[in-house]
Design an enzyme around this catalytic site. Structure first.
Site, PDB file in Angstrom:
ATOM      1  N   SER A 241       3.078  -3.250-108.913  1.00  0.00           N
ATOM      2  CA  SER A 241       3.852  -4.621-108.078  1.00  0.00           C
ATOM      3  C   SER A 241       5.032  -4.863-108.986  1.00  0.00           C
ATOM      4  O   SER A 241       5.540  -4.335-109.758  1.00  0.00           O
ATOM      5  CB  SER A 241       2.878  -6.106-108.960  1.00  0.00           C
ATOM      6  OG  SER A 241       2.549  -6.061-109.946  1.00  0.00           O
ATOM      7  N   LYS A 242       5.627  -5.614-108.429  1.00  0.00           N
ATOM      8  CA  LYS A 242       7.371  -6.073-109.384  1.00  0.00           C
ATOM      9  C   LYS A 242       7.155  -5.960-110.312  1.00  0.00           C
ATOM     10  O   LYS A 242       8.508  -5.690-111.598  1.00  0.00           O
ATOM     11  CB  LYS A 242       7.598  -7.403-108.781  1.00  0.00           C
ATOM     12  CG  LYS A 242       8.288  -7.069-107.528  1.00  0.00           C
ATOM     13  CD  LYS A 242       9.049  -8.387-107.085  1.00  0.00           C
ATOM     14  CE  LYS A 242       9.551  -7.895-105.438  1.00  0.00           C
ATOM     15  NZ  LYS A 242       9.435  -9.615-104.918  1.00  0.00           N
ATOM     16  N   ARG A 243       6.100  -6.228-111.073  1.00  0.00           N
ATOM     17  CA  ARG A 243       5.977  -5.958-112.750  1.00  0.00           C
ATOM     18  C   ARG A 243       5.963  -5.191-112.806  1.00  0.00           C
ATOM     19  O   ARG A 243       6.440  -4.584-114.334  1.00  0.00           O
ATOM     20  CB  ARG A 243       4.395  -6.663-113.051  1.00  0.00           C
ATOM     21  CG  ARG A 243       3.983  -8.286-113.271  1.00  0.00           C
ATOM     22  CD  ARG A 243       2.357  -8.353-114.011  1.00  0.00           C
ATOM     23  NE  ARG A 243       1.630  -7.488-113.041  1.00  0.00           N
ATOM     24  CZ  ARG A 243       0.853  -6.209-113.625  1.00  0.00           C
ATOM     25  NH1 ARG A 243       1.006  -5.693-114.586  1.00  0.00           N
ATOM     26  NH2 ARG A 243      -0.303  -5.874-112.423  1.00  0.00           N
ATOM     27  N   HIS A 244       5.957  -4.137-112.899  1.00  0.00           N
ATOM     28  CA  HIS A 244       6.167  -2.894-113.082  1.00  0.00           C
ATOM     29  C   HIS A 244       7.444  -1.845-113.323  1.00  0.00           C
ATOM     30  O   HIS A 244       8.107  -1.138-113.414  1.00  0.00           O
ATOM     31  CB  HIS A 244       5.419  -1.403-112.518  1.00  0.00           C
ATOM     32  CG  HIS A 244       3.902  -1.916-112.210  1.00  0.00           C
ATOM     33  ND1 HIS A 244       3.074  -2.639-111.688  1.00  0.00           N
ATOM     34  CD2 HIS A 244       3.079  -1.163-113.153  1.00  0.00           C
ATOM     35  CE1 HIS A 244       1.862  -2.336-111.928  1.00  0.00           C
ATOM     36  NE2 HIS A 244       1.961  -1.776-113.505  1.00  0.00           N
ATOM     37  N   GLY A 245       8.722  -3.252-112.634  1.00  0.00           N
ATOM     38  CA  GLY A 245       9.777  -2.648-112.354  1.00  0.00           C
ATOM     39  C   GLY A 245      10.355  -2.744-111.160  1.00  0.00           C
ATOM     40  O   GLY A 245       9.342  -2.772-110.063  1.00  0.00           O
TER      41      GLY A 245
END
Ligand code: GLU
Length: 482
Positions: A241-245
Site C-alpha cells: 500500500s502507499k505506506r510502503h512508498g
C-alpha cells in the site's frame, strides 16, 4: 489465444495492475496471441479520464503495446442488459422486487443473529401471475442470477484445482433496478464478446471466478482458462500500500527507473525463470516466460532490489539506448541544453554515461553524478574537502606540482598523463593516491568519481587546469599556512 488487461480507471496505474498487464502481455507475445485492453469504466462516479490517461501512459512507458482498439466497458451497457434479459428468458435468472431497504434490514438481522446473510430466494418463489402484475404496475426490480446446486471448480494456471460449493454463493444481482449491470455480469459479457481465452488477473478476484464460470455456462459460452496471480506484499509482509512508498508505476519513472528494469522486476513478482536467474532483458523474459514458472505464494515488493536491478540494467544495456535516455534526463534536470550536448559531441556524452553508469543505480543518480562534468563551477563537498585536503600545506604544494606537470604535457592523452603523474609522485616521494585523491576533489568536488585520468580526459585540458586553479584559491587551501 486472446488475453486482456481490464483495469478500472479509478486511480493511477499501480504496481499490481502493471504486473497483471505485464503477465498478460508476456503470455500473449510469447504465444503469438492477442493482448487486449479494456477500460472498466462502468462506475461513472469513480472513473476519470485522467486515470485512463495514466493507464495508457504507464503501459506505453513499460512498452506493453496492446492489439486492436481499446474497449470501454461503459459503451457495452446495451449488451450487458441484453445478456441479463437472455438469462431471464431462459430461466437462468429471475426478477427480484426486494428493495435495498428490505435487504439492508434482513442483512442487519442476520448480523444480529451472528449468521451470514443469504438471499432467501423469496422472489424466485413468487407466482408468475404476481410477477407479471408487479411488472405491469411499474414496480422496479433487479435481475438475480439463480445459482444452481453443485460445485464449481476450475484448474487455475497458478493454483491448480480450485473448487467452491455453489451453496456458498448467493444468488447474485446481475442487473440493478436502474438497468446498470453488476461487475461480474459486465466482465463475463465483455470477455465473451471479446473472445477472451485466458483470464489472468490478481488473486483478489478468485472469489468472483465461480460466479463468472456459472454465468458463462448459463450464457452458453465455454469459460476461459483462469490464472490468479498472488498478492504483492511490502517488505514487512503486509499487503502493498502507499505506506510502503511509491506504488504508482509513474513514480518509478520519475525516480529514474528504466522500463526494461521495471518489467524485469515486476515479472519476478509471481513468476520465476528457475534457478537464481534474475537480471533479464525483455527478450530474455519473453523467451523464459511461461506458466511453469508461476508462483502461488505472495511476492515481496522491495524497492531496494528494484534499484539494484535497475543499476544492473544500466550497466548492461547498449550505450546507444542508455545515452539518449540520460541525455533527455540531463536536459530535463536543467544541467545541459540539447545544444550543449551537441557541442560536446556524441562520443563525449557516451563516454560520460559509460564512466558514470557503473556507480549509479538510477538515471536520477547518474544525472546527479554528471553534474561536475557539465557545470562551470565545481561545488566542493565539505566532507570530501575535509578528508582529502586535510593536510592543506602538502595538498597545496602537490596540487600546484600536478598542475605544472599536466600543463606541461605535449598532448592531453591518458597514457602520457598517467606516466607523468606517476613519476611526479615518485619525485615527491609520495604514493600515487596522495597526489591523485586531492586532485580528484579539485576536479570534481567529490571524493568518489570515475578513474582520475578518465575525469581529466572528460573535462579536457582547459577546464581541468582551471579547476585546479580554483581549488588552489579555495579558502581551505589558500588561508592555511604551509
Ligand atoms: N476491473 C477489474 C479490476 O480492476 C479487473 C477485472 C478482471 O480482470 O476481470 O480489478
Amino acid at each position: 489465444m486472446r488475453v486482456r488487461f481490464a483495469p478500472s480507471p479509478t486511480g493511477y496505474l499501480h504496481v499490481g495492475g502493471a504486473r497483471t498487464a505485464l503477465f498478460n502481455w508476456l503470455y500473449a507475445r510469447k504465444h503469438g496471441g492477442s493482448f487486449l485492453l479494456r477500460i472498466e469504466d462502468t462506475d461513472r462516479t469513480r472513473s476519470t479520464t485522467e486515470s485512463t490517461r495514466a493507464i495508457f501512459d504507464g503501459l506505453d512507458w513499460l512498452g506493453l503495446d496492446w492489439d486492436e482498439d481499446v474497449v470501454y466497458q461503459g459503451a457495452n451497457l446495451e449488451r450487458h442488459r441484453r445478456d441479463a434479459m437472455a438469462l431471464l428468458a431462459t430461466g437462468g435468472a429471475y426478477r427480484c422486487f426486494c428493495t435495498s431497504a428490505d435487504l439492508d434490514a434482513r442483512r442487519a438481522e442476520a448480523v444480529a443473529q451472528k449468521g451470514a446473510f443469504r438471499y432467501d430466494r423469496r422472489c424466485d418463489r413468487l407466482d408468475p401471475a404476481e410477477v407479471e402484475r408487479r411488472v405491469q404496475a411499474g414496480e422496479p426490480y433487479a435481475i438475480r442470477f439463480r445459482v444452481p446446486d453443485g460445485t464449481t471448480a476450475w484448474r487455475d494456471m497458478v493454483h491448480g484445482e480450485i473448487a467452491f460449493a455453489n451453496g456458498e454463493l448467493d444468488d447474485l444481482v446481475i442487473l440493478r433496478s436502474d438497468g446498470t449491470p453488476i461487475y461480474n455480469l459486465a466482465v463475463v459479457s465483455d470477455d465473451i464478446a471479446m473472445r477472451i481465452t485466458h483470464v489472468m488477473r490478481g488473486d483478489d478476484h478468485v472469489s468472483n471466478t465461480p460466479k463468472q464460470i456459472l454465468l458463462y455456462r448459463a450464457l452458453g459460452a465455454p469459460p476461459p482458462v483462469f490464472a490468479h496471480f498472488p498478492m504483492i506484499h511490502g517488505t514487512d509482509g503486509k499487503k502493498l500500500s502507499k505506506r510502503h512508498g511509491a506504488t504508482a508505476v509513474g513514480d518509478y519513472r520519475h525516480l529514474g527507473i528504466l522500463p526494461d528494469a521495471m518489467c524485469n522486476f515486476l515479472a519476478l513478482l509471481g513468476w520465476s525463470p528457475g534457478g537464481d536467474r534474475e537480471v533479464m532483458s525483455r527478450a530474455e523474459l519473453l523467451d523464459a516466460f511461461g506458466e511453469a514458472g508461476f508462483l502461488a505464494k505472495a511476492s515481496v515488493f522491495d524497492p531496494a532490489k528494484l534499484e539494484w536491478m535497475n543499476g544492473q540494467h544500466m550497466a548492461r544495456m547498449p550505450l546507444a539506448e542508455l545515452t539518449p535516455i540520460v541525455g533527455a534526463a540531463l536536459v530535463a534536470a536543467g544541467l545541459a541544453t540539447e545544444a550543449d550536448l551537441a557541442s560536446r559531441g556524441p562520443a563525449w556524452v557516451n563516454r560520460l554515461v559509460d564512466l558514470l553508469r557503473v556507480r549509479a543505480r538510477t538515471v536520477v543518480e547518474l544525472v546527479h553524478q554528471a553534474l561536475p562534468y557539465l557545470v562551470d563551477a565545481v561545488e566542493y563537498d565539505p566532507a570530501s574537502v575535509a578528508k582529502q585536503w586535510k593536510d592543506a600545506g602538502a595538498t597545496r604544494r602537490l596540487l600546484a606540482a600536478s598542475r605544472e606537470t599536466l600543463a606541461g604535457l605535449a598532448a592531453w592523452e591518458a597514457a602520457p598523463m598517467e606516466e607523468a603523474m606517476r613519476s611526479l609522485a615518485a619525485r615527491e616521494g609520495v604514493g600515487a593516491g596522495k597526489l591523485l585523491q586531492p586532485l580528484r576533489v579539485a576536479l570534481t568536488g567529490l571524493a568518489a568519481s570515475p578513474g582520475i585520468f578518465d575525469v581529466l580526459m572528460l573535462l579536457g585540458r582547459d577546464a581541468s587546469l582551471r579547476r585546479i586553479d580554483t581549488a588552489l584559491a579555495h579558502p581551505y587551501l589558500a588561508t592555511t599556512s604551509a
